[in-house]
Design an enzyme around this catalytic site. Structure first.
Site, PDB file in Angstrom:
ATOM      1  N   LYS A   1       0.843  -1.196   0.000  1.00 57.54           N
ATOM      2  CA  LYS A   1       0.000   0.000   0.000  1.00 57.54           C
ATOM      3  C   LYS A   1       0.882   1.251   0.000  1.00 57.54           C
ATOM      4  CE  LYS A   1      -3.998   1.851   2.574  1.00 57.54           C
ATOM      5  NZ  LYS A   1      -4.768   1.723   3.843  1.00 57.54           N
TER       6      LYS A   1
ATOM      7  N   SER B   1      -9.795   2.023   2.781  1.00 63.46           N
ATOM      8  CA  SER B   1      -8.920   2.702   1.875  1.00 63.46           C
ATOM      9  C   SER B   1      -8.012   1.795   1.045  1.00 63.46           C
ATOM     10  CB  SER B   1      -8.053   3.692   2.660  1.00 63.46           C
ATOM     11  OG  SER B   1      -7.185   3.008   3.547  1.00 63.46           O
TER      12      SER B   1
ATOM     13  N   SER C   1      -9.813  -0.426   6.917  1.00 63.82           N
ATOM     14  CA  SER C   1      -9.205  -0.267   5.591  1.00 63.82           C
ATOM     15  C   SER C   1      -8.497  -1.492   5.040  1.00 63.82           C
ATOM     16  CB  SER C   1      -8.216   0.901   5.600  1.00 63.82           C
ATOM     17  OG  SER C   1      -8.910   2.127   5.620  1.00 63.82           O
TER      18      SER C   1
END
Lengths: 491, 99
Positions: A80, A155, A179
């Site tokens: 990420k 997210s 997330s």
């Protein structure tokens, strides 16, 4: 030879260790897959072809020299874009960090490199990890591999979509309010939020420091446990890192895969009885609970009366911490600078830089947090939210005196179409209804696929006590042994 | 009644060093009002005697041994700076000419 991108991480590591295939071939197969599908999925913000092949060559050289390699050596991974990667662009999906190449690695990235994993690139996300759909990425949304017209969750939608689309077998996410777990649920993959303090935050671009928790994303529970064991453990560079040994999550996943949950007590949260959730999600969830019973688990209902206040508490605490954390983006030490033309003061340059560099959700949360922390409102909002956090923690403590784990649906709805929740930000926040209590408490939780609703994946969430991450892996692996792994339609 | 006014949002944006536009103010004021009305029910919880939790890890005064380890080089620390001069971060003027 079978398609290397379809193998599990454990299988890939075994075939590389046996010398049946080289780490370079494995990396190339995944880079080819990215080249073939990522234009449609847009899981990656940056693909590090050269770095991946160099890391893979290194694994092959070490293996040829007879070196003992770790359990994930040579396995490709996507990271990420909120974790600092030395020399590799890191943006947190924000314009304000466009083109930034960190001068250091996050602890987790360091551990991934030491374990011989092969980093393919950096994945898309909502800007600064604020969102549930990747629609707040400054670089465009990621598309869900199950239906390209729908959100991949957020997210960490890029990490979840990358593994669901077979672009990588493993990925790293971060979970502040869901997330990792919510993207896992809506892409039919496994996502685990470790115990807060069980995985290091050093080098993680901070959103809400008392909640941010990095963790593993994978297509199956065993792979998630393997990745968890590689990244977890005490880090002296993170003052909130827990100085204790991490439980053996890999052994727990192996035990659970036997499909026997005799003696395990599972609690259903009475307050999460389906209100605000889609009927199809609740139906898949109830079937999964029935499956847990058939595996021998004892299921009881548990009341957690303060969970209903978790969402409001979170949306006061997280923006408050964010408004403070994001003050570091001032156009001085890194990232964007706007308006530095000799006519504007430093303060004006800061305001122009932040105005140009932050997207709408980030601005909303900074303003909201500044409000909640301002004198006159502090006691009613931030102070009260911290007290409610204590009460939620007490609910968990009391629940875990009666049961081993708690379960709920991961998220109230399946992957929704793009644009359907952006006009009213609060509608987006509701995606985190079931995941947020755990973040406020600090314990671990995992989302594991439990079926389909309207042809789209549904996730079951398993919550465990602090530093009992092994329990959730056991129950997740047991459920997986009966539900199976979900496979999206061909892209 | 609105929980937050357009003027308050403008004030908070100034405090946050965000040079928001008039149009953004219009949008944010309405949206923040909805959010605040939704989270306001946190006030319904009777919590007068409840201690606050800032953090889930009960650790205080975390120290490490005072051992010298390599840190960032000056070059590394400045590598991402929008502007640097003589090994330092260069910033726009801080004080007015006449000050």
């Amino acid at each position: 030879m079978s398609d290397l991108t379809r193998l599990t991480a454990a299988e890939l590591a075994a075939t590389i260790a046996a010398g049946d295939v080289s780490a370079v071939e494995v990396a190339q197969a995944h880079l080819d897959r990215i080249a073939a599908v990522d234009e449609r999925v847009h899981a990656f913000l940056h693909v590090d072809t050269e770095g991946a092949l160099a890391a893979a060559r290194d694994v092959d050289t070490r293996r040829a020299a007879g070196e003992e390699l770790g359990p994930l050596a040579g396995v490709p991974i996507a990271v990420k874009d909120v974790l600092a990667t030395k020399g590799v662009p890191t943006t947190a999906a924000s314009r304000i960090l466009e083109g930034w190449r960190p001068p250091y690695d996050a602890t987790i990235v360091e551990r991934l490199r030491a374990a011989g994993t092969v980093m393919l690139g950096k994945t898309n996300m909502d800007e600064f990890a604020m969102g549930s759909s990747t629609e707040y990425s400054a670089y465009g949304a990621t598309n869900n591999p199950w239906d390209l017209g729908r959100i991949p969750g957020g997210s960490g939608g890029g990490s979840a979509a990358a593994i669901a689309a077979y672009e990588a077998p493993l990925a790293i996410g971060t979970d502040t309010g869901g997330s990792i777990r919510q993207p896992g649920a809506v892409t039919g993959t496994v996502g685990a939020k470790p115990t807060y303090g069980g995985t290091s935050r050093y080098g993680l671009i901070a959103f809400s420091s008392s909640l941010d928790t990095p963790g593993p994303c994978a297509r199956n529970v065993q792979d998630a446990a393997l990745l968890h064991s590689v990244i977890a453990g005490h880090d002296p560079r993170d003052s909130t890192s827990i100085p204790q040994a991490v439980p053996d999550v890999v052994a727990a996943a192996r035990l659970g895969a036997n499909g026997d949950l005799t003696g395990v007590k599972v609690g259903l949260v009475s307050e999460f009885n389906g209100e605000g959730a889609e009927p199809g999600v609740m139906a898949a969830f109830r079937d999964a609970v029935e499956a847990l019973t058939k595996l021998g688990a004892e299921v009881v209902e548990i009341s957690c009366p303060h969970f209903q206040y978790a969402l409001p508490a979170y949306y006061l605490i997280a923006p408050s911490e964010a408004s403070s954390n994001l003050a570091r983006f001032d156009g001085v030490r890194f990232g964007l600078r706007t308006g530095d033309d000799g006519k504007h003061s430093l303060e004006e340059v800061m305001s122009l830089t932040r105005e140009a560099g932050f997207g709408p959700e980030v601005k909303r949360r900074i303003i909201l947090g500044t409000y909640a922390l301002s004198s006159g409102y502090y006691d009613a909002y931030y102070g009260q939210a911290q007290k409610v956090r204590t009460l939620i923690t007490r609910d968990f403590t009391s629940a875990f005196e009666q049961v081993d784990v708690l379960v709920s649906p991961t998220t109230p709805f399946v992957a929704f179409p793009f644009g359907s929740r952006t006009s009213d930000p609060y509608q987006m926040y509701l995606a985190d209804l079931f995941t947020i209590p755990t973040n406020l408490y600090g314990g671990p939780a995992i989302s594991v696929p439990c079926g389909l609703s309207e042809g789209l994946p549904v996730g079951l969430q398993i919550m465990a006590p602090t530093m009992a991450d092994d329990r959730m892996y056991r129950v997740a692996a047991a459920l997986e042994s009966t539900v199976g792994v979900l496979t999206p339609p061909a892209l | 009644m609105a929980a937050i006014s357009r003027e308050e949002v403008a004030h908070l944006a100034r405090l946050s060093r965000l040079a928001v536009t008039e149009q953004e103010l219009d949008v944010f004021a309405g949206q923040l009002d909805v959010i605040l009305q939704s989270v306001a029910r946190i006030g319904d919880v009777a919590a007068t005697d409840i201690p606050p939790t800032s953090h889930s890890v009960p650790l205080t005064n975390v120290f490490r041994d005072d051992v010298v380890v390599p840190g960032l080089s000056q070059e590394g620390a400045l590598s991402g700076a929008p502007d640097a001069e003589d090994g330092r971060f260069r910033v726009p003027r801080i004080l007015d000419e006449e000050a």
